[in-house]
Design a protein around this motif. Structure first.
Motif, PDB file in Angstrom:
ATOM      1  N   LEU A   1       3.152   4.858  -6.615  1.00  0.00           N
ATOM      2  CA  LEU A   1       2.031   5.703  -6.777  1.00  0.00           C
ATOM      3  C   LEU A   1       1.848   7.268  -6.938  1.00  0.00           C
ATOM      4  O   LEU A   1       3.437   7.753  -7.205  1.00  0.00           O
ATOM      5  N   ILE A   2       0.974   7.581  -6.939  1.00  0.00           N
ATOM      6  CA  ILE A   2       1.289   8.934  -7.511  1.00  0.00           C
ATOM      7  C   ILE A   2       0.562  10.046  -6.432  1.00  0.00           C
ATOM      8  O   ILE A   2      -0.349   9.505  -6.095  1.00  0.00           O
ATOM      9  N   PRO A   3       0.642  10.784  -5.996  1.00  0.00           N
ATOM     10  CA  PRO A   3       0.312  12.042  -5.550  1.00  0.00           C
ATOM     11  C   PRO A   3      -1.213  12.370  -5.673  1.00  0.00           C
ATOM     12  O   PRO A   3      -1.255  13.132  -7.108  1.00  0.00           O
ATOM     13  N   LEU A   4      -2.154  12.305  -5.028  1.00  0.00           N
ATOM     14  CA  LEU A   4      -3.080  13.243  -5.692  1.00  0.00           C
ATOM     15  C   LEU A   4      -2.968  14.835  -5.821  1.00  0.00           C
ATOM     16  O   LEU A   4      -2.323  15.233  -4.494  1.00  0.00           O
TER      17      LEU A   4
ATOM     18  N   ARG B   1       0.257  -0.940  27.774  1.00  0.00           N
ATOM     19  CA  ARG B   1       1.245   0.367  27.464  1.00  0.00           C
ATOM     20  C   ARG B   1       0.826   0.536  25.979  1.00  0.00           C
ATOM     21  O   ARG B   1       1.519   2.037  25.871  1.00  0.00           O
ATOM     22  N   PHE B   2      -0.335   0.404  24.754  1.00  0.00           N
ATOM     23  CA  PHE B   2      -0.788   0.881  24.097  1.00  0.00           C
ATOM     24  C   PHE B   2      -1.965   1.299  24.013  1.00  0.00           C
ATOM     25  O   PHE B   2      -3.136   0.378  24.875  1.00  0.00           O
ATOM     26  N   ILE B   3      -2.467   2.289  23.290  1.00  0.00           N
ATOM     27  CA  ILE B   3      -3.829   3.271  23.750  1.00  0.00           C
ATOM     28  C   ILE B   3      -4.343   2.799  22.926  1.00  0.00           C
ATOM     29  O   ILE B   3      -4.034   2.991  21.361  1.00  0.00           O
ATOM     30  N   LEU B   4      -5.380   2.689  21.902  1.00  0.00           N
ATOM     31  CA  LEU B   4      -5.791   2.765  20.710  1.00  0.00           C
ATOM     32  C   LEU B   4      -6.526   4.484  20.594  1.00  0.00           C
ATOM     33  O   LEU B   4      -6.588   5.496  21.034  1.00  0.00           O
ATOM     34  N   ARG B   5      -6.254   4.884  19.119  1.00  0.00           N
ATOM     35  CA  ARG B   5      -6.525   5.752  18.500  1.00  0.00           C
ATOM     36  C   ARG B   5      -7.212   5.697  17.230  1.00  0.00           C
ATOM     37  O   ARG B   5      -7.028   5.231  16.137  1.00  0.00           O
ATOM     38  N   ILE B   6      -7.592   6.925  16.743  1.00  0.00           N
ATOM     39  CA  ILE B   6      -8.699   6.920  16.265  1.00  0.00           C
ATOM     40  C   ILE B   6      -8.978   8.336  14.942  1.00  0.00           C
ATOM     41  O   ILE B   6      -8.835   9.262  15.536  1.00  0.00           O
ATOM     42  N   ARG B   7      -8.661   8.078  14.129  1.00  0.00           N
ATOM     43  CA  ARG B   7      -8.063   9.227  12.535  1.00  0.00           C
ATOM     44  C   ARG B   7      -9.040   9.308  11.318  1.00  0.00           C
ATOM     45  O   ARG B   7      -8.895   8.415  10.679  1.00  0.00           O
ATOM     46  N   PRO B   8      -9.173  10.390  11.063  1.00  0.00           N
ATOM     47  CA  PRO B   8      -9.350   9.966   9.873  1.00  0.00           C
ATOM     48  C   PRO B   8      -8.388   9.675   8.473  1.00  0.00           C
ATOM     49  O   PRO B   8      -7.171  10.199   8.849  1.00  0.00           O
ATOM     50  N   ASN B   9      -9.173   8.343   7.749  1.00  0.00           N
ATOM     51  CA  ASN B   9      -8.723   8.144   6.842  1.00  0.00           C
ATOM     52  C   ASN B   9      -8.052   8.972   5.383  1.00  0.00           C
ATOM     53  O   ASN B   9      -8.915   8.797   4.942  1.00  0.00           O
ATOM     54  N   MET B  10      -7.408   9.401   5.368  1.00  0.00           N
ATOM     55  CA  MET B  10      -6.766  10.517   4.684  1.00  0.00           C
ATOM     56  C   MET B  10      -6.339   9.206   2.911  1.00  0.00           C
ATOM     57  O   MET B  10      -4.760   8.810   3.368  1.00  0.00           O
ATOM     58  N   ILE B  11      -6.640   9.461   2.282  1.00  0.00           N
ATOM     59  CA  ILE B  11      -5.960   9.275   0.632  1.00  0.00           C
ATOM     60  C   ILE B  11      -5.582  10.433  -0.338  1.00  0.00           C
ATOM     61  O   ILE B  11      -5.840  11.409  -0.729  1.00  0.00           O
ATOM     62  N   THR B  12      -4.273   9.901  -0.032  1.00  0.00           N
ATOM     63  CA  THR B  12      -3.148  11.152  -0.638  1.00  0.00           C
ATOM     64  C   THR B  12      -2.514  10.954  -1.944  1.00  0.00           C
ATOM     65  O   THR B  12      -2.362  11.336  -2.904  1.00  0.00           O
ATOM     66  N   HIS B  13      -2.481   9.223  -2.146  1.00  0.00           N
ATOM     67  CA  HIS B  13      -1.986   8.541  -3.765  1.00  0.00           C
ATOM     68  C   HIS B  13      -2.468   7.582  -4.053  1.00  0.00           C
ATOM     69  O   HIS B  13      -4.094   7.334  -3.406  1.00  0.00           O
ATOM     70  N   TYR B  14      -2.428   7.947  -4.999  1.00  0.00           N
ATOM     71  CA  TYR B  14      -3.431   6.682  -6.195  1.00  0.00           C
ATOM     72  C   TYR B  14      -2.198   5.575  -6.921  1.00  0.00           C
ATOM     73  O   TYR B  14      -1.243   6.292  -7.029  1.00  0.00           O
ATOM     74  N   LYS B  15      -2.422   4.957  -7.429  1.00  0.00           N
ATOM     75  CA  LYS B  15      -1.638   3.309  -8.243  1.00  0.00           C
ATOM     76  C   LYS B  15      -2.252   4.040  -9.580  1.00  0.00           C
ATOM     77  O   LYS B  15      -3.288   3.348  -9.723  1.00  0.00           O
ATOM     78  N   PRO B  16      -1.850   4.577 -10.428  1.00  0.00           N
ATOM     79  CA  PRO B  16      -2.329   4.385 -12.088  1.00  0.00           C
ATOM     80  C   PRO B  16      -2.668   2.302 -12.366  1.00  0.00           C
ATOM     81  O   PRO B  16      -1.934   1.332 -11.716  1.00  0.00           O
ATOM     82  N   VAL B  17      -3.286   2.349 -13.325  1.00  0.00           N
ATOM     83  CA  VAL B  17      -3.535   0.795 -13.045  1.00  0.00           C
ATOM     84  C   VAL B  17      -3.476   0.542 -14.881  1.00  0.00           C
ATOM     85  O   VAL B  17      -4.128   1.959 -15.930  1.00  0.00           O
ATOM     86  N   ASP B  18      -2.849  -0.181 -15.401  1.00  0.00           N
ATOM     87  CA  ASP B  18      -2.141  -0.208 -16.641  1.00  0.00           C
ATOM     88  C   ASP B  18      -2.892  -0.730 -17.603  1.00  0.00           C
ATOM     89  O   ASP B  18      -2.926  -2.888 -16.733  1.00  0.00           O
ATOM     90  N   PHE B  19      -4.274  -1.298 -18.057  1.00  0.00           N
ATOM     91  CA  PHE B  19      -5.121  -1.803 -18.728  1.00  0.00           C
ATOM     92  C   PHE B  19      -4.320  -3.220 -19.140  1.00  0.00           C
ATOM     93  O   PHE B  19      -5.528  -4.607 -19.145  1.00  0.00           O
ATOM     94  N   GLU B  20      -3.848  -2.906 -20.286  1.00  0.00           N
ATOM     95  CA  GLU B  20      -3.248  -4.115 -21.234  1.00  0.00           C
ATOM     96  C   GLU B  20      -2.830  -5.406 -19.975  1.00  0.00           C
ATOM     97  O   GLU B  20      -3.089  -6.855 -19.852  1.00  0.00           O
ATOM     98  N   LEU B  21      -1.966  -4.905 -19.147  1.00  0.00           N
ATOM     99  CA  LEU B  21      -1.144  -5.371 -18.130  1.00  0.00           C
ATOM    100  C   LEU B  21      -2.288  -6.410 -16.938  1.00  0.00           C
ATOM    101  O   LEU B  21      -2.092  -7.664 -16.719  1.00  0.00           O
ATOM    102  N   GLU B  22      -3.355  -5.637 -16.538  1.00  0.00           N
ATOM    103  CA  GLU B  22      -4.665  -6.034 -15.797  1.00  0.00           C
ATOM    104  C   GLU B  22      -5.146  -7.439 -16.760  1.00  0.00           C
ATOM    105  O   GLU B  22      -5.275  -8.643 -15.909  1.00  0.00           O
ATOM    106  N   LYS B  23      -5.516  -6.854 -17.819  1.00  0.00           N
ATOM    107  CA  LYS B  23      -6.277  -8.334 -19.002  1.00  0.00           C
ATOM    108  C   LYS B  23      -5.077  -9.087 -19.113  1.00  0.00           C
ATOM    109  O   LYS B  23      -5.564 -10.475 -18.823  1.00  0.00           O
ATOM    110  N   GLU B  24      -4.030  -9.242 -19.474  1.00  0.00           N
ATOM    111  CA  GLU B  24      -2.837 -10.564 -19.193  1.00  0.00           C
ATOM    112  C   GLU B  24      -2.507 -11.385 -17.851  1.00  0.00           C
ATOM    113  O   GLU B  24      -2.901 -12.073 -17.697  1.00  0.00           O
ATOM    114  N   TYR B  25      -2.467  -9.927 -16.867  1.00  0.00           N
ATOM    115  CA  TYR B  25      -2.614 -10.494 -15.702  1.00  0.00           C
ATOM    116  C   TYR B  25      -3.321 -11.754 -15.635  1.00  0.00           C
ATOM    117  O   TYR B  25      -3.831 -13.397 -14.909  1.00  0.00           O
ATOM    118  N   ALA B  26      -4.867 -11.240 -15.579  1.00  0.00           N
ATOM    119  CA  ALA B  26      -6.379 -11.992 -15.062  1.00  0.00           C
ATOM    120  C   ALA B  26      -6.006 -13.252 -15.888  1.00  0.00           C
ATOM    121  O   ALA B  26      -6.896 -14.144 -15.316  1.00  0.00           O
TER     122      ALA B  26
END
Length: 244
Positions: free
Chosen positions: A48-51, A162-187
């Motif tokens: 993963l690459i940080p944003l 013993r547990f309770i629910l907690r709500i927090r903002p879902n922060m996107i901090t990383h992303y995964k680069p896409v290799d189009f050639e690899l994705e095409k071959e895998y598909a």
């Protein structure tokens, strides 16, 4: 004469040619199946690459240990259990609603969230790492599945208070680069391996398992309900004749 014998020995039968052709097809399928697994591992292990600028994408709801429980001497103990059975739920809003039809109209109701159950397979899995003390806080239960027509065993935490629910903002901090050639071959490989005949060859030759549908619906005269009733009726008739 010798040339004729040599020529006839080199000629292959129809059965031999079909067997060779079938083996060649299986070799190609094995090769593509192996390549598909390699590509799956490559896609999974892409780092993963940080944003530069993290952004919010909805909200996430999860369980946390209650503050009064966390202050006790067993706080860390229950926190360790929670890490193994916690469930994260995502929503675009804080309400965590879902559509439901009632009296012919659609309404929004709150989405129920419970702790994760532990299957019988994961119960003894060393990756989960349940300690003997942690196992004491789980109850073994069984549930009938109408689709599978069988009972499934699972383990449920007995003290969810013993547990309770907690709500927090879902922060996107990383992303995964896409290799189009690899994705095409895998598909392309997944499309080929997903065909009915190809998946059947994989199931039969590589996994080494028989067809469960044939085994399930195979006719068995001794196990049929009709035969059972006929057998019991004949026995009852014989007993009645002996009494007479």
């Amino acid at each position: 004469m010798e040339n004729d014998n040599l020529l006839s020995s080199r000629l292959r039968s129809v059965r031999s040619r079909k067997r060779t052709s079938r083996k060649d097809v299986e070799k190609q399928i094995r090769k593509k199946y192996k390549r598909s697994k390699e590509l799956w591992n490559i896609r999974r292990n892409i780092p993963l690459i940080p944003l530069d600028k993290p952004y919010q994408r909805g909200f996430v709801r999860f369980f946390v240990v209650r503050e009064d429980v966390m202050r006790t001497k067993d706080g860390d103990f229950f926190d360790g259990i929670l890490k193994k059975i916690n469930i994260y739920m995502y929503s675009e809003s804080r309400q965590f609603l879902k559509k439901k039809r009632k009296f012919g109209r659609r309404i929004y109701v709150e989405r129920e969230q419970k702790l994760s159950r532990i299957s019988s397979y994961s119960w003894n899995d060393p990756k989960l790492g349940l300690t003997p003390r942690e196992r004491q806080y789980f109850l073994k239960l069984e549930e009938y599945w109408p689709v599978r027509k069988r009972y499934d065993t699972y383990y449920e935490f007995i003290e969810p208070w013993r547990f309770i629910l907690r709500i927090r903002p879902n922060m996107i901090t990383h992303y995964k680069p896409v290799d189009f050639e690899l994705e095409k071959e895998y598909a392309e490989l997944e499309s080929y391996l997903g065909q009915h005949k190809v998946s059947g060859i994989i199931h039969k030759t590589m996994h080494g398992k028989p067809n469960p549908w044939k085994m399930k619906y195979k006719s068995d005269k001794t196990g049929s309900t009709k035969y059972f009733h006929y057998k019991m009726s004949a026995t009852a008739i014989a007993e009645n004749l002996q009494d007479l």
